[in-house]
Design a protein around this motif. Structure first.
Motif, PDB file in Angstrom:
ATOM      1  N   GLN A  13       1.135  -1.444  -0.135  1.00 46.96           N
ATOM      2  CA  GLN A  13      -0.145   0.182  -0.015  1.00 46.96           C
ATOM      3  C   GLN A  13       1.031   1.177   0.078  1.00 46.96           C
ATOM      4  OE1 GLN A  13      -3.276  -0.113  -0.220  1.00 46.96           O
ATOM      5  NE2 GLN A  13      -3.299   2.054  -0.453  1.00 46.96           N
ATOM      6  N   VAL A  14       0.916   2.007  -0.213  1.00 46.91           N
ATOM      7  CA  VAL A  14       0.722   2.983  -0.952  1.00 46.91           C
ATOM      8  C   VAL A  14       0.019   4.682  -0.520  1.00 46.91           C
ATOM      9  CG1 VAL A  14       2.727   5.280  -2.228  1.00 46.91           C
ATOM     10  CG2 VAL A  14       2.910   2.667  -2.394  1.00 46.91           C
ATOM     11  N   HIS A  15       1.149   5.414   0.270  1.00 42.78           N
ATOM     12  CA  HIS A  15       0.109   6.800   0.905  1.00 42.78           C
ATOM     13  C   HIS A  15       0.559   7.737   0.293  1.00 42.78           C
ATOM     14  CE1 HIS A  15      -1.997   4.800   3.523  1.00 42.78           C
ATOM     15  NE2 HIS A  15      -1.053   3.911   4.234  1.00 42.78           N
ATOM     16  N   VAL A  16       0.056   8.394  -0.836  1.00 45.94           N
ATOM     17  CA  VAL A  16       0.048   9.864  -1.550  1.00 45.94           C
ATOM     18  C   VAL A  16      -0.774  11.116  -0.309  1.00 45.94           C
ATOM     19  CG1 VAL A  16       0.270  10.741  -3.534  1.00 45.94           C
ATOM     20  CG2 VAL A  16       0.489   8.604  -3.293  1.00 45.94           C
ATOM     21  N   THR A  17       0.360  12.181  -0.465  1.00 45.40           N
ATOM     22  CA  THR A  17      -0.511  13.681   0.681  1.00 45.40           C
ATOM     23  C   THR A  17      -0.104  14.490   0.272  1.00 45.40           C
ATOM     24  OG1 THR A  17       1.831  13.460   2.032  1.00 45.40           O
ATOM     25  CG2 THR A  17      -0.910  12.088   2.976  1.00 45.40           C
ATOM     26  N   GLU A  18      -1.281  15.085  -0.337  1.00 43.01           N
ATOM     27  CA  GLU A  18      -0.166  16.644  -0.564  1.00 43.01           C
ATOM     28  C   GLU A  18      -0.779  17.792  -0.062  1.00 43.01           C
ATOM     29  OE1 GLU A  18      -3.469  14.671  -4.559  1.00 43.01           O
ATOM     30  OE2 GLU A  18      -3.405  17.164  -4.232  1.00 43.01           O
ATOM     31  N   SER A  19      -0.205  18.940  -0.591  1.00 34.95           N
ATOM     32  CA  SER A  19      -0.130  20.258  -0.081  1.00 34.95           C
ATOM     33  C   SER A  19       0.028  21.201  -0.475  1.00 34.95           C
ATOM     34  CB  SER A  19       1.160  20.132   1.431  1.00 34.95           C
ATOM     35  OG  SER A  19       1.914  20.150   1.050  1.00 34.95           O
ATOM     36  N   GLY A  20      -0.780  22.463  -0.187  1.00 34.89           N
ATOM     37  CA  GLY A  20      -0.746  23.877  -1.055  1.00 34.89           C
ATOM     38  C   GLY A  20      -1.965  23.882  -1.837  1.00 34.89           C
ATOM     39  N   GLY A  21      -1.707  24.650  -2.825  1.00 33.14           N
ATOM     40  CA  GLY A  21      -2.604  24.752  -3.263  1.00 33.14           C
ATOM     41  C   GLY A  21      -3.600  26.396  -2.508  1.00 33.14           C
ATOM     42  N   TYR A  42      -2.274  15.440 -12.091  1.00 32.54           N
ATOM     43  CA  TYR A  42      -3.323  15.298 -12.932  1.00 32.54           C
ATOM     44  C   TYR A  42      -3.962  16.585 -13.115  1.00 32.54           C
ATOM     45  CZ  TYR A  42      -3.162  11.280 -16.029  1.00 32.54           C
ATOM     46  OH  TYR A  42      -2.348  10.372 -16.598  1.00 32.54           O
ATOM     47  N   ARG A  43      -4.949  17.395 -13.446  1.00 34.97           N
ATOM     48  CA  ARG A  43      -5.519  18.435 -12.648  1.00 34.97           C
ATOM     49  C   ARG A  43      -7.659  17.704 -13.435  1.00 34.97           C
ATOM     50  NH1 ARG A  43      -4.029  23.719 -15.674  1.00 34.97           N
ATOM     51  NH2 ARG A  43      -4.414  23.377 -17.448  1.00 34.97           N
ATOM     52  N   GLN A  44      -8.862  18.543 -12.687  1.00 37.53           N
ATOM     53  CA  GLN A  44     -10.325  18.075 -12.896  1.00 37.53           C
ATOM     54  C   GLN A  44     -10.522  19.881 -12.757  1.00 37.53           C
ATOM     55  OE1 GLN A  44     -12.137  14.426 -11.537  1.00 37.53           O
ATOM     56  NE2 GLN A  44     -13.236  14.598 -13.088  1.00 37.53           N
ATOM     57  N   ALA A  45     -10.455  20.429 -13.342  1.00 37.49           N
ATOM     58  CA  ALA A  45     -11.865  20.823 -13.508  1.00 37.49           C
ATOM     59  C   ALA A  45     -13.644  20.052 -13.596  1.00 37.49           C
ATOM     60  CB  ALA A  45     -11.314  22.707 -15.419  1.00 37.49           C
ATOM     61  N   ASP A  62      -7.254  27.936 -15.297  1.00 37.93           N
ATOM     62  CA  ASP A  62      -5.994  26.252 -14.294  1.00 37.93           C
ATOM     63  C   ASP A  62      -6.564  26.730 -13.224  1.00 37.93           C
ATOM     64  OD1 ASP A  62      -3.140  28.545 -15.407  1.00 37.93           O
ATOM     65  OD2 ASP A  62      -3.626  26.353 -16.362  1.00 37.93           O
ATOM     66  N   THR A  63      -7.975  26.996 -13.289  1.00 40.30           N
ATOM     67  CA  THR A  63      -8.983  26.383 -12.450  1.00 40.30           C
ATOM     68  C   THR A  63      -9.328  25.084 -11.936  1.00 40.30           C
ATOM     69  OG1 THR A  63      -9.622  28.697 -11.694  1.00 40.30           O
ATOM     70  CG2 THR A  63     -11.227  26.777 -10.553  1.00 40.30           C
ATOM     71  N   ALA A  64      -8.997  24.149 -10.713  1.00 34.97           N
ATOM     72  CA  ALA A  64      -9.503  22.180 -10.689  1.00 34.97           C
ATOM     73  C   ALA A  64      -8.647  22.244  -9.496  1.00 34.97           C
ATOM     74  CB  ALA A  64      -8.295  21.993 -11.949  1.00 34.97           C
ATOM     75  N   ALA A  65      -9.126  20.450  -9.345  1.00 37.61           N
ATOM     76  CA  ALA A  65      -8.692  20.191  -8.195  1.00 37.61           C
ATOM     77  C   ALA A  65      -6.837  19.152  -9.469  1.00 37.61           C
ATOM     78  CB  ALA A  65      -9.251  19.046  -8.370  1.00 37.61           C
ATOM     79  N   TYR A  66      -6.500  19.684  -8.502  1.00 37.48           N
ATOM     80  CA  TYR A  66      -5.620  19.189  -8.759  1.00 37.48           C
ATOM     81  C   TYR A  66      -4.573  17.784  -8.466  1.00 37.48           C
ATOM     82  CZ  TYR A  66      -3.974  23.221 -11.372  1.00 37.48           C
ATOM     83  OH  TYR A  66      -3.759  24.037 -12.292  1.00 37.48           O
ATOM     84  N   TYR A  67      -4.538  16.577  -8.712  1.00 38.17           N
ATOM     85  CA  TYR A  67      -4.662  15.428  -8.183  1.00 38.17           C
ATOM     86  C   TYR A  67      -2.688  14.393  -8.229  1.00 38.17           C
ATOM     87  CZ  TYR A  67      -9.144  15.388  -7.616  1.00 38.17           C
ATOM     88  OH  TYR A  67     -10.974  15.855  -7.674  1.00 38.17           O
ATOM     89  N   CYS A  68      -1.891  14.320  -7.325  1.00 34.91           N
ATOM     90  CA  CYS A  68      -1.014  13.586  -7.140  1.00 34.91           C
ATOM     91  C   CYS A  68      -0.971  12.540  -7.235  1.00 34.91           C
ATOM     92  CB  CYS A  68       0.312  14.335  -5.446  1.00 34.91           C
ATOM     93  SG  CYS A  68       1.605  13.623  -5.792  1.00 34.91           S
ATOM     94  N   GLN A  96      -5.524  13.145  -2.261  1.00 35.79           N
ATOM     95  CA  GLN A  96      -6.643  13.791  -2.466  1.00 35.79           C
ATOM     96  C   GLN A  96      -7.375  14.281  -2.830  1.00 35.79           C
ATOM     97  OE1 GLN A  96      -4.159  14.358   0.082  1.00 35.79           O
ATOM     98  NE2 GLN A  96      -4.223  16.525   0.924  1.00 35.79           N
ATOM     99  N   GLY A  97      -5.968  15.663  -3.882  1.00 37.16           N
ATOM    100  CA  GLY A  97      -6.809  16.693  -4.368  1.00 37.16           C
ATOM    101  C   GLY A  97      -6.229  17.621  -3.666  1.00 37.16           C
TER     102      GLY A  97
END
Length: 121
Positions: free
Chosen positions: A1-9, A37-40, A89-95, A113-114
């Motif tokens: 299992q791999v955990h991916v955590t984001e910060s910023g935005g 990736y990003r999703q508007a 560029d407004t979107a949810a950005y996902y690592c 988590q986005g």
């Protein structure tokens, strides 16, 4: 299992800058690729930038010259520096991280988590 955590935005005015950071962690895996990736709203998820082991970072045409990706392969950390931001560029950005299991050699993608990025005009 791999955990991916984001910060910023966050929120910024047209032409402003923001940075996103991402860390991937897991046992008995090797992270071979990390990217964003990003999703508007109302649109499909699209690739922004990615970095694969032993290769140069890749940015999509929409963000070339404005976004920069950097990756610390030893620490499985990655950042996305975004400058000259536009309202589109407004979107949810996902690592994401592509991890290869050291036992099975099977590769899987894991997602953060986005992080919401809003650019006001």
């Amino acid at each position: 299992q791999v955990h991916v955590t984001e910060s910023g935005g966050g929120s910024v005015q047209f032409g402003g800058s923001l940075q996103l950071s991402c860390t991937a962690s897991g046992n008995r895996v090797h992270i071979v690729r990390m990217g964003w990736y990003r999703q508007a709203p109302g649109k499909e998820r699209e690739l922004v930038a990615q970095h694969t082991d032993n290769s140069v970072p890749v940015n999509t045409d929409d963000v070339k010259g404005r976004f920069s990706i950097s990756r610390d392969t030893g620490k499985n950390k990655m950042s996305l520096q975004m400058s000259r931001l536009k309202p589109e560029d407004t979107a949810a950005y996902y690592c994401y991280a592509r991890a290869v299991d050291l036992m099975s050699a099977r590769a899987n993608d894991y997602w953060g988590q986005g992080s919401k990025v809003t650019v006001a005009s």
